[in-house]
Design a protein around this motif. Structure first.
Motif, PDB file in Angstrom:
ATOM      1  N   SER A  81       0.807  -1.219   0.000  1.00 21.34           N
ATOM      2  CA  SER A  81       0.000   0.000   0.000  1.00 21.34           C
ATOM      3  C   SER A  81       0.840   1.268   0.000  1.00 21.34           C
ATOM      4  CB  SER A  81      -0.938   0.008   1.214  1.00 21.34           C
ATOM      5  OG  SER A  81      -0.189   0.046   2.420  1.00 21.34           O
ATOM      6  N   LEU A  82       2.147   1.143   0.214  1.00 19.06           N
ATOM      7  CA  LEU A  82       3.019   2.311   0.256  1.00 19.06           C
ATOM      8  C   LEU A  82       3.916   2.356  -0.976  1.00 19.06           C
ATOM      9  CD1 LEU A  82       4.262   2.419   3.967  1.00 19.06           C
ATOM     10  CD2 LEU A  82       2.623   3.943   2.886  1.00 19.06           C
ATOM     11  N   VAL A  83       3.918   3.492  -1.694  1.00 16.07           N
ATOM     12  CA  VAL A  83       4.843   3.641  -2.808  1.00 16.07           C
ATOM     13  C   VAL A  83       6.246   3.835  -2.252  1.00 16.07           C
ATOM     14  CG1 VAL A  83       3.081   4.616  -4.306  1.00 16.07           C
ATOM     15  CG2 VAL A  83       4.513   6.146  -2.954  1.00 16.07           C
ATOM     16  N   LEU A  84       7.231   3.653  -3.124  1.00 14.85           N
ATOM     17  CA  LEU A  84       8.625   3.699  -2.690  1.00 14.85           C
ATOM     18  C   LEU A  84       8.966   4.991  -1.962  1.00 14.85           C
ATOM     19  CD1 LEU A  84      11.529   2.511  -2.739  1.00 14.85           C
ATOM     20  CD2 LEU A  84      11.844   3.739  -4.897  1.00 14.85           C
ATOM     21  N   GLU A  85       8.505   6.140  -2.499  1.00  5.06           N
ATOM     22  CA  GLU A  85       8.851   7.421  -1.895  1.00  5.06           C
ATOM     23  C   GLU A  85       8.373   7.504  -0.447  1.00  5.06           C
ATOM     24  OE1 GLU A  85       7.356   6.888  -4.862  1.00  5.06           O
ATOM     25  OE2 GLU A  85       7.408   8.703  -6.076  1.00  5.06           O
ATOM     26  N   SER A  86       7.203   6.942  -0.156  1.00  8.05           N
ATOM     27  CA  SER A  86       6.676   6.969   1.214  1.00  8.05           C
ATOM     28  C   SER A  86       7.510   6.088   2.133  1.00  8.05           C
ATOM     29  CB  SER A  86       5.217   6.495   1.229  1.00  8.05           C
ATOM     30  OG  SER A  86       4.413   7.345   0.463  1.00  8.05           O
ATOM     31  N   GLN A  87       7.900   4.934   1.628  1.00  8.15           N
ATOM     32  CA  GLN A  87       8.727   4.038   2.424  1.00  8.15           C
ATOM     33  C   GLN A  87      10.060   4.692   2.766  1.00  8.15           C
ATOM     34  OE1 GLN A  87       8.982   0.417   0.153  1.00  8.15           O
ATOM     35  NE2 GLN A  87       6.793   0.015   0.262  1.00  8.15           N
ATOM     36  N   VAL A  88      10.661   5.349   1.755  1.00  4.13           N
ATOM     37  CA  VAL A  88      11.933   6.034   1.985  1.00  4.13           C
ATOM     38  C   VAL A  88      11.753   7.165   2.990  1.00  4.13           C
ATOM     39  CG1 VAL A  88      13.679   7.506   0.921  1.00  4.13           C
ATOM     40  CG2 VAL A  88      12.957   5.401  -0.222  1.00  4.13           C
ATOM     41  N   GLN A  89      10.680   7.969   2.811  1.00  4.26           N
ATOM     42  CA  GLN A  89      10.458   9.098   3.709  1.00  4.26           C
ATOM     43  C   GLN A  89      10.306   8.657   5.153  1.00  4.26           C
ATOM     44  OE1 GLN A  89      10.046  12.826   2.803  1.00  4.26           O
ATOM     45  NE2 GLN A  89      10.957  12.346   4.785  1.00  4.26           N
ATOM     46  N   ILE A  90       9.526   7.601   5.395  1.00  2.63           N
ATOM     47  CA  ILE A  90       9.314   7.120   6.761  1.00  2.63           C
ATOM     48  C   ILE A  90      10.607   6.543   7.328  1.00  2.63           C
ATOM     49  CG2 ILE A  90       8.063   5.452   8.167  1.00  2.63           C
ATOM     50  CD1 ILE A  90       5.737   5.757   6.136  1.00  2.63           C
ATOM     51  N   ALA A  91      11.339   5.814   6.494  1.00  6.31           N
ATOM     52  CA  ALA A  91      12.607   5.236   6.955  1.00  6.31           C
ATOM     53  C   ALA A  91      13.603   6.321   7.348  1.00  6.31           C
ATOM     54  CB  ALA A  91      13.197   4.349   5.865  1.00  6.31           C
ATOM     55  N   VAL A  92      13.686   7.373   6.536  1.00  4.93           N
ATOM     56  CA  VAL A  92      14.612   8.468   6.834  1.00  4.93           C
ATOM     57  C   VAL A  92      14.193   9.187   8.110  1.00  4.93           C
ATOM     58  CG1 VAL A  92      15.409  10.724   6.032  1.00  4.93           C
ATOM     59  CG2 VAL A  92      15.388   8.795   4.463  1.00  4.93           C
ATOM     60  N   THR A  93      12.900   9.413   8.283  1.00  8.93           N
ATOM     61  CA  THR A  93      12.415  10.069   9.499  1.00  8.93           C
ATOM     62  C   THR A  93      12.832   9.293  10.744  1.00  8.93           C
ATOM     63  OG1 THR A  93      10.537  11.077   8.351  1.00  8.93           O
ATOM     64  CG2 THR A  93      10.337  10.803  10.733  1.00  8.93           C
ATOM     65  N   ARG A  94      12.790   7.973  10.659  1.00  7.65           N
ATOM     66  CA  ARG A  94      13.187   7.144  11.800  1.00  7.65           C
ATOM     67  C   ARG A  94      14.689   7.257  12.100  1.00  7.65           C
ATOM     68  NH1 ARG A  94       9.736   1.511  11.000  1.00  7.65           N
ATOM     69  NH2 ARG A  94       7.669   2.500  11.069  1.00  7.65           N
ATOM     70  N   SER A  95      15.451   7.669  11.105  1.00  2.00           N
ATOM     71  CA  SER A  95      16.899   7.777  11.314  1.00  2.00           C
ATOM     72  C   SER A  95      17.320   9.130  11.863  1.00  2.00           C
ATOM     73  CB  SER A  95      17.634   7.533   9.989  1.00  2.00           C
ATOM     74  OG  SER A  95      17.493   8.641   9.121  1.00  2.00           O
ATOM     75  N   MET A  96      16.400  10.091  11.972  1.00  2.50           N
ATOM     76  CA  MET A  96      16.752  11.458  12.337  1.00  2.50           C
ATOM     77  C   MET A  96      17.468  11.595  13.692  1.00  2.50           C
ATOM     78  SD  MET A  96      16.387  13.756  10.032  1.00  2.50           S
ATOM     79  CE  MET A  96      16.958  12.497   8.891  1.00  2.50           C
ATOM     80  N   PRO A  97      17.087  10.862  14.735  1.00  2.00           N
ATOM     81  CA  PRO A  97      17.855  10.988  15.988  1.00  2.00           C
ATOM     82  C   PRO A  97      19.336  10.663  15.816  1.00  2.00           C
ATOM     83  CG  PRO A  97      15.756   9.912  16.409  1.00  2.00           C
ATOM     84  CD  PRO A  97      15.886  10.018  14.919  1.00  2.00           C
ATOM     85  N   LEU A  98      19.637   9.625  15.021  1.00  2.00           N
ATOM     86  CA  LEU A  98      21.034   9.264  14.782  1.00  2.00           C
ATOM     87  C   LEU A  98      21.725  10.302  13.893  1.00  2.00           C
ATOM     88  CD1 LEU A  98      20.825   5.399  14.237  1.00  2.00           C
ATOM     89  CD2 LEU A  98      21.962   6.603  16.110  1.00  2.00           C
ATOM     90  N   VAL A  99      20.996  10.847  12.923  1.00  2.00           N
ATOM     91  CA  VAL A  99      21.558  11.907  12.080  1.00  2.00           C
ATOM     92  C   VAL A  99      21.932  13.107  12.940  1.00  2.00           C
ATOM     93  CG1 VAL A  99      21.033  13.585  10.261  1.00  2.00           C
ATOM     94  CG2 VAL A  99      20.374  11.187   9.973  1.00  2.00           C
ATOM     95  N   CYS A 100      21.020  13.498  13.826  1.00  2.00           N
ATOM     96  CA  CYS A 100      21.273  14.649  14.704  1.00  2.00           C
ATOM     97  C   CYS A 100      22.482  14.410  15.603  1.00  2.00           C
ATOM     98  CB  CYS A 100      20.029  14.926  15.548  1.00  2.00           C
ATOM     99  SG  CYS A 100      20.200  16.323  16.664  1.00  2.00           S
ATOM    100  N   GLU A 101      22.536  13.242  16.195  1.00  6.87           N
ATOM    101  CA  GLU A 101      23.660  12.901  17.079  1.00  6.87           C
ATOM    102  C   GLU A 101      24.982  12.952  16.321  1.00  6.87           C
ATOM    103  OE1 GLU A 101      25.204   8.852  19.286  1.00  6.87           O
ATOM    104  OE2 GLU A 101      23.046   9.209  19.173  1.00  6.87           O
ATOM    105  N   THR A 102      24.993  12.430  15.093  1.00  8.10           N
ATOM    106  CA  THR A 102      26.216  12.409  14.285  1.00  8.10           C
ATOM    107  C   THR A 102      26.637  13.824  13.888  1.00  8.10           C
ATOM    108  OG1 THR A 102      25.522  10.258  13.410  1.00  8.10           O
ATOM    109  CG2 THR A 102      27.304  11.393  12.251  1.00  8.10           C
ATOM    110  N   LEU A 103      25.675  14.654  13.504  1.00 10.33           N
ATOM    111  CA  LEU A 103      25.990  16.038  13.129  1.00 10.33           C
ATOM    112  C   LEU A 103      26.571  16.811  14.307  1.00 10.33           C
ATOM    113  CD1 LEU A 103      22.944  17.041  10.895  1.00 10.33           C
ATOM    114  CD2 LEU A 103      25.341  16.968  10.191  1.00 10.33           C
ATOM    115  N   ARG A 104      25.996  16.632  15.476  1.00 17.33           N
ATOM    116  CA  ARG A 104      26.519  17.311  16.660  1.00 17.33           C
ATOM    117  C   ARG A 104      27.955  16.882  16.949  1.00 17.33           C
ATOM    118  NH1 ARG A 104      21.129  16.380  20.360  1.00 17.33           N
ATOM    119  NH2 ARG A 104      19.957  18.224  19.697  1.00 17.33           N
ATOM    120  N   SER A 105      28.208  15.595  16.786  1.00 19.72           N
ATOM    121  CA  SER A 105      29.558  15.082  17.037  1.00 19.72           C
ATOM    122  C   SER A 105      30.565  15.665  16.051  1.00 19.72           C
ATOM    123  CB  SER A 105      29.545  13.552  16.941  1.00 19.72           C
ATOM    124  OG  SER A 105      30.840  13.025  17.059  1.00 19.72           O
TER     125      SER A 105
END
Length: 478
Positions: free
Chosen positions: A81-105
């Motif tokens: 039921s989810l097109v590829l773009e939606s799957q990618v968007q949700i997956a990336v959103t879930r990675s944001m805490p790690l992205v933020c932590e890495t950028l701060r470091s």
């Protein structure tokens, strides 16, 4: 002592997007040697990259570092039921805490002056504000698609039916009109999550200090002008800057010649049709049969790479871990009957090297933007066979707008039958129309190469950005 200017990148778990952004970094590195340090943060959905992508990352310059985040929990998103773009968007959103932590470091120990993120990573702009650095969107698609994104809220307000049912072509600022069926997948169902995510992602483009786009003035001047209008009456209600830096295509060091290149060496100039549906495209079993039989029927030489097992979902290979021999799904006897006519392989091929080979006469492509730009840079006319995402919009651009391609036609069951396959191959390889297509492609090729030469339009844009970022660098204290 002068410090290297540090740029942080954040991409998405789709290899074609990663390549485009990293090629931007490689060009920056080439133009300003030893002046920039680049760190690319990459969310992942599996434990290890493919063989071809691993080679690509291993070949990056020493001052471009990639940080692969731990794999995202993605299993619950593998839904029809989810097109590829939606799957990618949700997956990336879930990675944001790690992205933020890495950028701060990274920022705590180095001179980071700018953050450049893929258009799917809009949440990261908040981190740039927190770190007091500039933030940019890297848009790896056409200016036409960017204009669609920025105008999507207006379309949502003015058109009441489903876009695919709209009786007239849809007007896009600065662009040719397109049929509603040629808008990106995410716009095809206005009640879907994909549609809501597309509108939200498009609105968030305005958060950036600028948009860096993989296109060039000479190809999409009207669209770029419409996007970058700075006035109170701007259609988009925004005053951000747009930076066209393309065409940016994949570059790799010369390595051992691939088997398919050796086969091409034995073919006549411009005699071979190259066929690839990219890093994610799949076809149904019926479509595989019709394509194969059409190739055979055409009597033209062909190189067919990245052959995959059949799947009715066009993006299936992005999420599939199945290990099957794709060649088993070709029509019975096809490989034997076409032994002297074609070269078929299920693995990766060096596409840029293939496209610049003298034997290649045309490219049957899924119309991913990277593939289109690679074809333009090497002057190869195309057969447009779009599958998913924004590829139908790209197909409309290259066929109806730029007129450097021919487009496949489907029957009532959504299949390109073998007779159509054979006819369009003959049309692009030998027909009267192919001469005009080749002439226009050669002209566009010249513009593309001029744009990335010294003092070319895209090189001037690169210099503008680089000088701006270098001016923000702080000296290292003794």
């Amino acid at each position: 002592m002068e410090a290297k200017t540090h740029i942080a990148l954040v991409t998405i778990p789709v290899f074609s997007h990663q390549v485009s952004l990293l090629e931007f970094a490689k060009r920056l590195n080439h133009l300003y040697k030893n002046s920039f340090q680049v760190t690319c943060i990459i969310p992942t959905i599996s434990d290890s990259p493919s063989i071809s992508s691993k080679h690509y990352f291993d070949d990056l310059p020493s001052n471009i570092q990639c940080i692969f985040l731990p794999p995202i929990n993605f299993e619950d998103l593998r839904s029809e039921s989810l097109v590829l773009e939606s799957q990618v968007q949700i997956a990336v959103t879930r990675s944001m805490p790690l992205v933020c932590e890495t950028l701060r470091s990274i920022s705590s120990s180095s001179n980071v002056v700018a953050l450049i993120v893929d258009s799917f990573v809009h949440e990261a702009h908040e981190f740039a504000k927190e770190l007091n650095i500039l933030s940019y969107i890297y848009f790896p698609c056409s200016a036409m698609v960017l204009s669609m994104c920025l105008y999507s809220s207006k379309l949502d307000e003015t058109i009441t039916c489903e876009y695919k049912d709209h009786p007239q072509p849809i007007e896009i600022p600065g662009c040719m009109s397109v049929q509603g069926t040629d808008l990106p997948d995410s716009l095809q169902n206005r009640s879907s999550l994909a549609y809501k995510l597309f509108l939200h992602r498009s609105q968030q483009l305005r958060q950036a200090d600028g948009i860096i786009i993989n296109s060039f003035h000479e190809m999409e001047s009207k669209a770029l002008k419409a996007i970058s209008l700075i006035s109170p009456k701007n259609l988009y209600g925004t005053t951000f800057d747009v930076y066209p830096v393309g065409p940016i295509i994949q570059t790799r060091p010369n390595i051992k010649k691939h088997a398919c290149e050796c086969w091409l060496d034995n073919q006549q100039p411009k005699s071979v049709l190259y066929i690839s549906f990219g890093s994610g495209g799949t076809l149904s079993q019926d479509q595989i049969n019709e394509l194969a039989l059409g190739l055979e029927l055409s009597n033209h030489k062909f190189l067919w790479v990245n052959v995959r097992p059949p799947n009715n979902k066009a993006t299936a290979s992005y999420l599939s871990n199945e290990e099957m021999d794709p060649l088993h799904f070709l029509p019975l006897g096809f490989l034997q009957r076409t032994k002297g006519q074609g070269f078929v392989m299920c693995g990766w091929a060096p596409q840029v090297e293939v496209l610049k080979h003298k034997a290649i006469g045309a490219f049957l492509t899924h119309c991913g933007w990277n593939s289109i730009l690679e074809s333009i840079v090497h002057g190869v006319p195309m057969i447009a066979w779009p599958l998913f995402a924004e590829q139908r919009s790209n197909a409309a651009l290259v066929t109806n707008g730029l007129k450097i391609a021919m487009r496949t036609k489907y029957n009532s069951k959504g299949i390109v039958v073998k007779e159509e396959v054979a006819n369009i191959i003959k049309g692009i390889m030998e027909g009267l129309e192919s001469g005009e297509i080749r002439r226009r492609m050669k002209e566009l090729q010249k513009f593309a190469n001029c744009a990335i030469m010294e003092n070319g339009s895209s090189m001037k844009t690169f210099s503008l950005l680089a000088l701006k970022w270098k001016s923000l660098s702080r000296p290292i204290e003794d």
